[in-house]
Write a protein that holds these residues in place. Structure first.
Motif, short mmCIF file in Angstrom:
data_model
loop_
_atom_site.label_atom_id
_atom_site.label_comp_id
_atom_site.label_asym_id
_atom_site.label_seq_id
_atom_site.Cartn_x
_atom_site.Cartn_y
_atom_site.Cartn_z
N SER A 108 0.84 -1.20 0.00
CA SER A 108 0.00 0.00 0.00
C SER A 108 0.88 1.25 0.00
CB SER A 108 -0.94 0.01 1.21
OG SER A 108 -0.20 0.01 2.41
N ILE A 109 0.29 2.35 -0.39
CA ILE A 109 0.98 3.63 -0.42
C ILE A 109 0.28 4.60 0.54
CG2 ILE A 109 1.55 5.66 -1.83
CD1 ILE A 109 3.27 3.30 -2.56
N TYR A 110 1.09 5.21 1.39
CA TYR A 110 0.57 6.24 2.31
C TYR A 110 0.81 7.59 1.66
CZ TYR A 110 -0.19 8.90 6.60
OH TYR A 110 -0.66 9.78 7.54
N TYR A 111 -0.28 8.32 1.42
CA TYR A 111 -0.18 9.60 0.70
C TYR A 111 -1.26 10.55 1.18
CZ TYR A 111 -0.33 12.85 -3.30
OH TYR A 111 -0.33 13.98 -4.10
N LYS A 112 -0.84 11.72 1.61
CA LYS A 112 -1.76 12.75 2.10
C LYS A 112 -2.73 12.19 3.15
CE LYS A 112 -1.49 15.99 -1.76
NZ LYS A 112 -2.23 16.76 -2.77
N THR A 117 -4.53 1.16 -1.82
CA THR A 117 -4.14 -0.16 -2.31
C THR A 117 -4.59 -0.30 -3.76
OG1 THR A 117 -6.20 -1.15 -1.51
CG2 THR A 117 -4.30 -1.21 -0.02
N GLY A 118 -4.18 -1.41 -4.39
CA GLY A 118 -4.60 -1.69 -5.76
C GLY A 118 -4.17 -0.62 -6.74
N TYR A 119 -5.01 -0.39 -7.75
CA TYR A 119 -4.73 0.63 -8.77
C TYR A 119 -4.45 1.99 -8.15
CZ TYR A 119 -6.03 4.25 -12.18
OH TYR A 119 -6.06 5.39 -12.95
N TRP A 120 -5.19 2.30 -7.09
CA TRP A 120 -5.03 3.63 -6.48
C TRP A 120 -3.66 3.78 -5.81
CZ3 TRP A 120 -8.07 6.56 -8.81
CH2 TRP A 120 -9.36 6.15 -9.16
#
Length: 364
Positions: A108-112, A117-120
């Protein structure tokens, strides 16, 4: 069924298909053994989809409303869309078999202040890199390891968890190949591919699949070649959606694009009653067994999904013609239907009747 006539296709019509993906899908659906399109329930699926799209006023403008998508349709957005769809594949986690689809330890990516997860997660990683001053969407930058090292790419995709993004090296390989092609053949920008297409989605599809090997999603099935071109088609569709059919998104034959055969939309089509699986395939999916890319079962799922959405499109368009209310939605194409069904699948992913099929591939 009142609209059975909309599901009847004669061979002369098939010969007039201009998109090889649609012709391939028709051939696969006619010869599929483990995946079928249930004629008795696809009408009900079309009714459900149409009703929900009317209720939410679903249209092409929804694309820009997603929080991570570009809000301004300009040349920077084209670079962003190209990179996203270049890397838009294989986000399911190996951890899901033991820990379930809601596993918090997956990549997963932590952003803002949010976790994606996934495409997002792909969109978030790219946006985070841009915010950090890394010119990640510039083809001449990602074409060369001298300008953007593999370690830097790994940093860009650093995960919020211990699981790395799947197929990282394959993503890097796609970036190098496609970036080099853009630099050497198209003056460093996908915009020049669009210009060469002369407002034809089908011509642009050919430009993409002729020049970029990593977009060439084709296989052998029952002795003939079949094409899916998932990422190539979604690249065109995202461009069209971002520009809402204007400027770089103006294509006079955009309705020839099919749905984008991935793993999430077939799951939703099955749930809605627009696809049916054999018990054998049910068992394979439920046991998290890997389906090899290009295997007969995988090709049947993807091909029948495309043809199912084609039939749904015809049924929904028929309903639009019959609906004289002010709440009727505009004419829909396979792109809009795919966007809607994908959003539906994402929103209901924990309650769908069956899991996704699992294939590790750069093509979806």
């Amino acid at each position: 069924m009142d609209n059975n006539k909309d599901l009847v296709i004669n061979e002369s019509e098939v010969q007039q298909f201009v998109n090889p993906v649609l012709e391939s899908a028709y051939f696969i659906s006619k010869n599929s053994k483990d995946v079928t399109i249930p004629q008795d329930s696809i009408q009900e699926a079309a009714n459900t989809i149409y009703s929900n799209m009317k209720k939410t006023k679903y249209s092409v403008s929804v694309w820009k409303q997603h929080e991570l998508h570009p809000k301004v349709a300009n040349e920077d957005a084209i670079d962003w869309i190209f990179l996203v769809d270049l890397l838009n594949f294989s986000f399911w986690s190996d951890l899901e078999k033991e820990k379930g689809s809601n596993c918090k330890e997956r990549f997963s990516i932590y952003y803002k202040d949010k976790i994606y997860t996934g495409y997002w997660s792909l969109c978030a990683a790219i946006n985070r890199a841009i915010d950090e001053g890394i010119p990640f969407t510039t083809p001449s930058i990602y074409a060369s390891s001298e300008n953007l090292s593999d370690d830097k790419v790994k940093y860009i995709f650093r995960s919020h968890t211990n699981e790395e993004i799947p197929l990282l090296q394959e993503r890097i390989n796609c970036m190098r190949e496609a970036g080099k092609v853009l630099v050497e053949k198209f003056d460093g920008s996908f915009i020049n591919c669009i210009k060469q297409s002369n407002n034809s989605a089908m011509k642009l599809l050919k430009i993409i699949t002729d020049n970029f090997e990593c977009f060439r999603d084709e296989y052998e099935f029952l002795g003939r070649k079949v094409q899916f071109y998932k990422r190539a088609q979604i690249l065109i569709a995202d461009t069209w959606a971002c520009f809402e059919g204007q400027n770089y998104g103006s294509f006079n034959d955009i309705d020839e694009i099919t749905m984008f055969a991935d793993y999430r939309v077939p799951q939703a089509l099955h749930h809605l009653g627009a696809l049916s699986y054999s018990q054998n395939l049910h068992n394979i999916i439920n046991s998290f067994t890997l389906l090899p890319n290009g295997s007969q079962l995988e090709i049947e799922i993807r091909g029948c999904s495309i043809w199912s959405v084609e039939l749904l499109k015809r049924l929904v368009q028929q309903k639009i013609k019959q609906d004289n209310t002010l709440e009727s939605i505009p004419i829909v194409n396979a792109i809009i239907l795919d966007f809607y069904i994908w959003d539906f699948a994402s929103e209901h992913k924990h309650t769908l009747k069956i899991g996704i099929h699992r294939t590790r591939s750069i093509f979806y």
